[in-house]
Design a protein around this motif. Structure first.
Motif, mmCIF file in Angstrom:
data_model
loop_
_atom_site.group_PDB
_atom_site.id
_atom_site.type_symbol
_atom_site.label_atom_id
_atom_site.label_comp_id
_atom_site.label_asym_id
_atom_site.label_seq_id
_atom_site.Cartn_x
_atom_site.Cartn_y
_atom_site.Cartn_z
ATOM 1 N N GLY A 228 43.297 21.248 9.910
ATOM 2 C CA GLY A 228 44.509 21.558 10.677
ATOM 3 C C GLY A 228 45.768 21.489 9.831
ATOM 4 O O GLY A 228 45.730 21.595 8.604
ATOM 5 N N ASP A 229 46.884 21.283 10.499
ATOM 6 C CA ASP A 229 48.184 21.332 9.814
ATOM 7 C C ASP A 229 48.319 20.264 8.731
ATOM 8 O O ASP A 229 49.094 20.431 7.795
ATOM 9 C CB ASP A 229 49.316 21.165 10.834
ATOM 10 N N VAL A 230 47.555 19.179 8.864
ATOM 11 C CA VAL A 230 47.698 18.091 7.892
ATOM 12 C C VAL A 230 47.216 18.516 6.492
ATOM 13 O O VAL A 230 47.541 17.871 5.502
ATOM 14 C CB VAL A 230 46.961 16.816 8.412
ATOM 15 N N ALA B 124 48.415 26.535 8.652
ATOM 16 C CA ALA B 124 49.012 25.723 9.722
ATOM 17 C C ALA B 124 49.186 26.507 11.017
ATOM 18 O O ALA B 124 50.284 26.623 11.555
ATOM 19 C CB ALA B 124 50.337 25.119 9.249
ATOM 20 N N LEU B 125 48.092 27.042 11.508
ATOM 21 C CA LEU B 125 48.093 27.761 12.789
ATOM 22 C C LEU B 125 47.019 27.154 13.683
ATOM 23 O O LEU B 125 46.034 26.597 13.185
ATOM 24 C CB LEU B 125 47.763 29.238 12.572
ATOM 25 N N ALA B 126 47.194 27.325 14.983
ATOM 26 C CA ALA B 126 46.224 26.752 15.914
ATOM 27 C C ALA B 126 44.826 27.349 15.689
ATOM 28 O O ALA B 126 43.833 26.625 15.639
ATOM 29 C CB ALA B 126 46.688 26.990 17.347
ATOM 30 N N ALA B 127 44.770 28.670 15.534
ATOM 31 C CA ALA B 127 43.459 29.326 15.416
ATOM 32 C C ALA B 127 42.732 28.889 14.146
ATOM 33 O O ALA B 127 41.523 28.614 14.170
ATOM 34 C CB ALA B 127 43.641 30.840 15.424
#
Ligand SMILES: Cc1cc2nc3c(=O)[nH]c(=O)nc-3n(C[C@H](O)[C@H](O)[C@H](O)COP(=O)(O)OP(=O)(O)OC[C@H]3O[C@@H](n4cnc5c(N)ncnc54)[C@H](O)[C@@H]3O)c2cc1C
Length: 468
Positions: A309-311, A316-319
């Motif tokens: 994920g974003d970390v 850095a996108l939901a999908a």
């Protein structure tokens, strides 16, 4: 050693959720740790879902996307209040919280309320926020703690007048004027939404251009539309100071300009939420932006600890976070995982929206890759006329060598949905000829693929003809 869980996931955003569910489907004992008020992560509570719902509420209530048909004065509601807007976001966020909770429960994933920090490579302590802690051990651990807005130390955020993107959803009135600092995706989405509401928006960006990873023509079209909604752009400018006053704020630019506004929105990057994780106890460290480095299987340098994920940073996108979560869980439990090298789409929910997959004209030119362009304009499609979108455009970049699609760029109504047709053709290695020969429902915006494909192939035929 018997662990409490086979997989412990820290964070319940898209990456964490999908890691947990994928492991549960493999019959593993799984738990997810999350703050009780944040189930679904930044995505559901403060980021993707509230912002996209707000956009939908704004488009509906302002009647903006119906004005080509009914005239510039058309509105569903004249005085739009924050209550009108939050009613829809609150409803959707609650529903989504519920969906996440039910999906986890259905898959027998235990939800542990609180914040986790490492006390050893296989163990974390969980602070429930009410003074109680408990220790949990796990064979594998996925870190999916996401990011929070970066707050420059020099700016006195007060969550009222000087805010970041988390504060937007708590505004108590629609501001008459707003300075948006940073023309990234989040900044431009909110700039569009407030401009649509009638707020006088000034965007200040220290670089000379914005969204430089997008097609240049598309970005120009967006700027043109936003200027039409009274947005002022200040490129190559830096905010030196922001002073809060009882009735607003003054942003002072390094160039000496002063911009008064009801609200100043800082949208200047995001910081990985790793500072509370006590990473050294697991043998890990984060970089200066709080990000964790992983390999192609989302494994950190400690073999049983993954991060998704974003970390882990871009894109850095939901999908992409969801897919990373699924792949990490599969890798952790020995399921075959193939490296995913098919092109992934990018969606920007500005007004109008932008979406693309593959490469841009600029990137191809720089790499000396030849391409032909096929364009379709919504105003030439019956569906474009019906929905009142005269500005939308779909552009195909086609290789004249093997006739495969190199990029698909869409601007206008439904762009983020339409792009997937191009993505599917690209992912399956299809050529532009598939789109020339395909029959699309009529009248649709999808038909733009056929029009653009014909445009590209006609141009390629002209070259073949001339060169004998
Ligand atoms: C305003 C905005 C708009 C966006 N719009 C879009 C969009 O339109 N499309 C799109 O694809 N993406 C969008 N994004 C990005 C998207 O929200 C993120 O890519 C996605 O949420 C990242 O998922 P994640 O799995 O990293 O977890 P996140 O959703 O970031 O959630 C992480 C969770 O971890 C929890 N956590 C942190 N530390 C701990 C700890 N120590 N213990 C337990 N839990 C912890 C947090 O409470 C949080 O709930 C947007 C983001 C923002 C901010």
């Amino acid at each position: 050693m018997v662990y409490d869980y086979e997989l412990l996931v820290i964070g319940s955003g898209p990456g964490g959720q999908k890691a947990a569910i994928a492991a549960a489907k493999l019959d593993r004992r799984v738990a997810v740790v999350e703050r009780p008020d944040m189930l679904g992560g930044v995505c559901v509570n403060t980021g993707t879902i509230p912002s996209k719902t707000l956009r939908e509420a704004i488009l509906y209530l302002t009647g903006l996307d119906q004005r080509e048909i009914y005239g510039q004065a058309y509105r569903v509601k004249d005085e739009i209040t924050v209550a009108d807007l939050t009613a829809r976001t609150t409803h959707v966020v609650h529903r989504e919280n519920d969906v996440v909770r039910s999906q986890l429960a259905r898959n027998r994933v235990t939800i542990i309320g609180g914040l986790a920090y490492f006390v050893g490579p296989h163990s974390v302590e969980i602070d429930d926020g009410a003074g109680r802690t408990r220790k949990v051990t796990a064979d594998k651990i996925v870190i999916a703690t996401g990011t929070r807005p970066a707050r420059p130390a020099s700016v006195a955020f007060d969550d009222k007048t000087i805010i970041d993107s988390d504060g937007i959803i708590n505004l108590d009135k629609v501001p008459r004027s707003m300075v948006v600092v940073g023309a990234g995706v989040i900044g431009m989405e909110y700039a569009s939404m407030f401009a649509a509401l009638g707020t006088k928006v000034t965007v200040v960006e220290r670089r000379d251009r914005m969204l430089e990873f997008c097609d240049e023509e598309v970005v120009e079209a967006l700027k043109y539309h936003l200027r039409d909604l009274a947005v002022t752009f200040r490129f190559g400018e830096t905010v030196a100071a922001v002073e809060a006053h009882p009735d607003g704020a003054i942003a002072s630019l390094r160039s000496g300009k002063k911009i008064p506004a009801d609200t100043v929105l800082y949208s200047a990057g995001r910081q990985g939420q790793t500072d509370g994780l006590n990473l050294p106890a697991a043998g890990l460290a984060a970089d200066e932006r709080g990000r964790i480095t992983v390999d192609e299987f989302f494994r950190t340098k400690v073999e049983h600890v993954y991060a998704v994920g974003d970390v882990i940073g871009f894109p850095a996108l939901a999908a992409t976070s969801m897919e990373q979560g699924r792949l990490a869980a599969h890798h952790a439990f020995g399921e075959p995982v193939s490296a995913n090298d098919v092109p992934q789409p990018i969606g920007i929910y500005s007004i109008p929206e932008i979406s693309f997959v593959g490469r841009t004209e600029g990137e191809l030119t720089e790499a000396c890759v030849p391409f032909e362009v096929g364009v379709s304009r919504y105003r030439e499609l019956a569906r474009g006329q019906i929905v009142g979108d005269s500005y939308g455009v779909l552009k195909l970049l086609v290789s004249p060598e093997d006739r495969k699609l190199l990029g698909v760029h869409v601007f206008g109504t439904g762009a983020t949905e339409l792009v997937h047709i191009g993505q599917a053709v690209m992912g399956c290695g299809g050529t532009v000829d598939y789109l020339v020969n395909a029959v699309f429902n009529y009248p649709t915006l999808a038909e733009s693929y056929k029009v653009a494909a014909l445009d590209a192939t006609n141009k390629m035929r002209a070259i073949t003809r001339l060169s004998g």
